[in-house]
Structures are given as C-alpha cells and as structure tokens.
Design an enzyme around this catalytic site. Sequence first.
Site, short mmCIF file in Angstrom:
data_model
loop_
_atom_site.label_atom_id
_atom_site.label_comp_id
_atom_site.label_asym_id
_atom_site.label_seq_id
_atom_site.Cartn_x
_atom_site.Cartn_y
_atom_site.Cartn_z
N GLU A 36 -5.36 12.89 -6.43
CA GLU A 36 -5.51 13.89 -7.47
C GLU A 36 -6.71 14.76 -7.12
O GLU A 36 -7.79 14.26 -6.77
CB GLU A 36 -5.74 13.26 -8.86
CG GLU A 36 -6.02 14.37 -9.90
CD GLU A 36 -6.06 13.89 -11.34
OE1 GLU A 36 -5.95 12.68 -11.60
OE2 GLU A 36 -6.21 14.77 -12.22
N ASN A 91 -4.46 19.80 -11.23
CA ASN A 91 -4.45 20.00 -12.69
C ASN A 91 -4.32 21.47 -13.05
O ASN A 91 -4.93 22.33 -12.45
CB ASN A 91 -5.76 19.48 -13.30
CG ASN A 91 -5.87 17.99 -13.17
OD1 ASN A 91 -5.23 17.24 -13.91
ND2 ASN A 91 -6.65 17.54 -12.21
N GLU A 123 -0.07 18.80 -12.47
CA GLU A 123 -0.35 18.02 -13.68
C GLU A 123 -0.69 18.97 -14.81
O GLU A 123 -1.61 19.77 -14.70
CB GLU A 123 -1.54 17.08 -13.46
CG GLU A 123 -1.26 15.99 -12.47
CD GLU A 123 -2.38 14.95 -12.43
OE1 GLU A 123 -3.30 14.99 -13.27
OE2 GLU A 123 -2.33 14.09 -11.53
N ASP A 153 -0.07 14.98 -18.05
CA ASP A 153 -1.35 14.30 -17.88
C ASP A 153 -1.87 13.77 -19.22
O ASP A 153 -1.52 14.29 -20.28
CB ASP A 153 -2.35 15.31 -17.30
CG ASP A 153 -3.48 14.64 -16.54
OD1 ASP A 153 -3.48 13.40 -16.44
OD2 ASP A 153 -4.35 15.36 -16.04
N GLU A 210 -3.91 5.80 -15.43
CA GLU A 210 -5.20 6.39 -15.08
C GLU A 210 -6.34 5.47 -15.47
O GLU A 210 -6.21 4.66 -16.39
CB GLU A 210 -5.42 7.70 -15.85
CG GLU A 210 -4.42 8.78 -15.62
CD GLU A 210 -4.75 10.03 -16.45
OE1 GLU A 210 -4.70 11.11 -15.88
OE2 GLU A 210 -5.07 9.90 -17.65
O1 G Z 1 -7.74 13.76 -17.32
P1 G Z 1 -7.66 13.59 -15.86
O2 G Z 1 -6.86 12.37 -15.57
O3 G Z 1 -7.13 14.72 -15.10
O4 G Z 1 -9.11 13.31 -15.33
C1 G Z 1 -9.50 12.33 -14.53
C2 G Z 1 -10.88 12.03 -14.98
O5 G Z 1 -11.08 10.65 -15.10
C3 G Z 1 -11.94 12.51 -14.03
O6 G Z 1 -13.03 12.90 -14.79
C4 G Z 1 -12.29 11.28 -13.25
O7 G Z 1 -13.57 11.34 -12.69
C5 G Z 1 -12.19 10.24 -14.33
N1 G Z 1 -11.89 8.91 -13.85
C6 G Z 1 -11.13 8.59 -12.80
N2 G Z 1 -11.06 7.24 -12.66
C7 G Z 1 -11.77 6.71 -13.68
C8 G Z 1 -12.04 5.37 -14.08
O8 G Z 1 -11.60 4.39 -13.48
N3 G Z 1 -12.83 5.21 -15.17
C9 G Z 1 -13.32 6.27 -15.86
N4 G Z 1 -14.10 5.99 -16.91
N5 G Z 1 -13.08 7.53 -15.50
C10 G Z 1 -12.31 7.77 -14.43
O1 G Z 2 -13.13 14.03 -12.85
P1 G Z 2 -13.12 14.65 -14.05
O2 G Z 2 -14.39 14.60 -14.80
O3 G Z 2 -13.18 15.86 -13.12
O4 G Z 2 -12.11 15.49 -14.85
C1 G Z 2 -12.31 15.94 -16.16
C2 G Z 2 -11.13 16.69 -16.66
O5 G Z 2 -11.07 17.97 -16.04
C3 G Z 2 -9.82 16.00 -16.38
O6 G Z 2 -9.08 15.98 -17.57
C4 G Z 2 -9.14 16.87 -15.35
O7 G Z 2 -7.76 16.90 -15.58
C5 G Z 2 -9.76 18.22 -15.59
N1 G Z 2 -9.80 18.99 -14.36
C6 G Z 2 -10.41 18.67 -13.21
N2 G Z 2 -10.20 19.65 -12.31
C7 G Z 2 -9.44 20.61 -12.91
C8 G Z 2 -8.90 21.86 -12.52
O8 G Z 2 -9.05 22.31 -11.40
N3 G Z 2 -8.21 22.58 -13.44
C9 G Z 2 -8.01 22.13 -14.69
N4 G Z 2 -7.31 22.87 -15.54
N5 G Z 2 -8.49 20.94 -15.11
C10 G Z 2 -9.21 20.19 -14.23
MN MN Z 3 -5.27 14.82 -14.20
#
Ligand code: G
Ligand code: G
Ligand code: MN
Length: 425
Positions: A36, A91, A123, A153, A210
């Site tokens: 991702e 994303n 996503e 997502d 996730e």
């Molecule tokens: O909402 P989305 O799934 O796109 O965002 C992924 C978010 O979840 C990112 O901020 C990433 O750093 C965080 N993340 C990924 N793996 C884990 C995990 O195992 N635990 C927690 N607390 N956060 C995570």
């Molecule tokens: O790892 P993490 O803290 O990055 O992610 C936090 C949130 O930000 C997650 O829900 C993830 O889906 C979102 N995110 C991370 N990168 C992008 C991006 O490039 N575009 C969008 N729209 N959302 C993002």
């Molecule tokens: Mn995501």
Amino acid sequence: MLAQLGELVRALENDQIAPCFQPIVSLRTGQLRGFEVLTRWVHPEFGPILPDNLIALAEDNGLIGELTNQVFRKAFQATRMLPGRPKLSVNVSPRQMRYTSLPGQIWNSAEEAEFPLDRLTIEITESALLENLTQAGRIAREIKDMGCRLSIDDFGTGYSSLRHLQALPFDQIKIDRSFVSSMTKRRESRKIVAAIVGLGHSLDLAVVAEGIEDEEQTEMLVKMGCELGQGFYYSKPMHASELEGYIAAKPRPVVMTALAPSSAVSILEALPAQRMAQMQAIYDGAPVGLCFVDRGMRYVSLNQRMANMNGLPVEGHLGRTVKELFPEWFTQYEPYLARALEGEATVGVEIDEPATGPRQVEKKIAASYQPVRDEAGEVIGISIAMLDVTEHVHGGGDAGKKRGTKLKSPKTWFLKAAATDVLMN
Ligand code: G
Ligand code: G
Ligand code: MN
C-alpha cells in the site's frame, strides 16, 4: 501535527512529497502480495511525516491532483522493476471521486512510469460520504475498465459502507484496523470481523485486514478465512530504498498455536453460507436422524430421516417446539434436553416412544444430546441424533431393557446400529 498551506506548496515545489510502502501479505504463508502506498512529507528537519491535515489541506486548496501525481509517479517508478513485480494499492479520497479527470490522471502517471495498470488497486477511503454515487460509479467503472482493481478502505467506519459496496464495482474490502486491533479482546469486534470476512466471501471479494500488530490476531483472522493482511506485525510503512531488502527477507507465515482455547473461533463463523450448505449435506447424508434445537427447544434444522422418524414433514417442524409437536414423547426427552442446556452431553440413551402422536407405532429410539456452544462457551442449543433401534433391540433378544436405561456400551452400540441401518437402507 498540522501543516500550513505555504509549507504544502513549498513541499510540492521542492519535491518533498514522497510515497512510503506498507507490505500486504498472504496471512497463511506470509508471502508478499503487494504494497500500500502511503503519502509522506519528507520534512527537511523531521524526515518522513504525515501531518494530520495534509491530505485535507491539499484537497481544500486544489492541490490534491498535484500531490497524488507526485506520489503515484514516484511509487510506480520505485516498484516497477522490483523482483516479483509486486502490486500496488494507492489511496484516493472520496473528494477525488468527484473529478472526472481522475482516471486520466492515473492513466498518465502509470504510463509515464511504464507501470502496468493491472498491477494497480485503487483504494477508496469511505470514512466520508460519497456525495454523488452516480458520478462516483461512472469514475469507478472507468478506472476498472483501465484494468485496475477497486478496493473499499476502512470498511465499517463510514456512514454507509453497505450502500457503497452495493453501488460501486469493488473487488476488495479492507477491514478497518479499529476492529482488528480489538478482535482478540472483544467479542463484538470479533463478530464484526467475522461478518465482514463472510460478506466478502459471499460477494466474491478479496478481504484484507488492516492494522495487524500481533501473532494472535493473524491466527484468528486465518481461522476466520481472511486471506490477506497488513500491519506493524509485518512491517511499518517503508521508504522506497528498503523494499528490495524486505522482498529478499524470509516471509513470516502464521503460527497456529498462540490462541487460547477460550477465544477459539472457527472459519465457519465467517462463512455462514458455506456453513449452511455443508451442514445440510452432512444432515442429508447422515445415517441417523439429526436435528438442532435452540435454547427454547425449537427446531432450527433437521434432516429428512429425523422427519420420517417423527412422522412429520421437515417444514412441519421448523420454528415449532419439541413439546408443542410431540407432547406425548416430550416427557421422555425433557430430562436429556434440560441436561444438555446445562452443558451436559448424553450419548446413546435408549428411549421408548409410545404409539401415539403423528406416528401410531411404538418405537425404541437410541438418542444422543450434545450441547452446542458459541465461541464464548455459551450453550446456544442442542444437537440431537436419533436412531430407530426397535428392530435391533427385539432382534437381538435385548427387549427386556427398561425405558430410559443407558445401553451397556452406548457408543459402540449406537455406531453398530447406525452401520446396519445404512446397509439396510
Ligand atoms: O486508512 P489506511 O488503511 O489507508 O491507512 C493506513 C494507516 O494505518 C497508516 O497511517 C499506517 O501508518 C497505519 N498503520 C498501518 N499498520 C498499522 C498497525 O499495525 N497499527 C497501527 N496502529 N497503525 C497502522
Ligand atoms: O500511514 P498513514 O498515517 O499514512 O495514513 C493515514 C491516512 O491517510 C490513511 O487513511 C490513508 O488512507 C490516507 N492516505 C495516505 N496517503 C494518501 C494519499 O496519497 N491520498 C489519500 N487520499 N489518502 C492517503
Ligand atoms: Mn488505505
């Protein structure tokens, strides 16, 4: 931390917005299935960070297109030639799903980096409402027609998850990490995760969990039939330069031991449809009469053989209580049913059914009563197996037995009788 608009503009100008990569793995084998892509601001002082408002700030100021372009392009370039040609998930915010230019943007950045679109999953975060579903649907269709896959997502946290699932042509569900993180502790979370996995299976969608942080969560997910996952247990989001090292390292397959028996779950929990079909097959093929009654001693399911023994059609039983249907026989069954509801099994007890009720022949029945428990150990009903042993008892000169007495070696007797029954039918 919050970013200012000026900082964002400068970051975009100075090429400081870059992707990080979190592995998505096959939970059973630990093998890499893809990454991702997560946006980071490579801050000159603090290194890679994601200010809480960065995405929203870009959206509000018309910069999300530029931000996405930079991230996508870099992500494609960094992974295009990696060993194993891993897939990518990127994303896209609900806000972006309003712009008809989105598919073209994705196409252009992929083409520029020579990244094949069939290795790409989009996503759609659904924590916000997709305002115009018709428009979003058109854009989603276009993205799919380019060869990309579509994933919903943070599933379960949005305003109308199920509505979105129905409206858009998704290929994959990502279970929000809030459910995963509490699933080994809270029954409710566990049931929600199981239900989402089941929903995914019945709709033919891939399911990704996730936020997996430990072995116990992995094991529970595997038992529920969840195939894919990501989280700190496998890896934190990585910089592009770390990817080759990750790919070369040994995968982390699931270890099926960590679970305490009290939190044991079955894959069947997640597969209600398959479970029903399988149960029906077992029921129909069984050489004995089988039924399941709930705590109110109501028939929930039964096989044809049981229906025949009772002299009533299957449908005539469903939803009715044992007492209501067979008041004459009920007094004989009641102690065993009550005991089963208390959690105590009875195997191979012999019961006389007088020649009353719907069936006018006296019968000798060998019966077993097995309490059925949910994953928390609560008795939710009784599984009853019955065999008509009238013939065997008379034929074997064993007719003197008193009603309700335990058979000498009930299990063997029961099985022997069942086997003969199969041969005879
Ligand atoms: O909402 P989305 O799934 O796109 O965002 C992924 C978010 O979840 C990112 O901020 C990433 O750093 C965080 N993340 C990924 N793996 C884990 C995990 O195992 N635990 C927690 N607390 N956060 C995570
Ligand atoms: O790892 P993490 O803290 O990055 O992610 C936090 C949130 O930000 C997650 O829900 C993830 O889906 C979102 N995110 C991370 N990168 C992008 C991006 O490039 N575009 C969008 N729209 N959302 C993002
Ligand atoms: Mn995501």
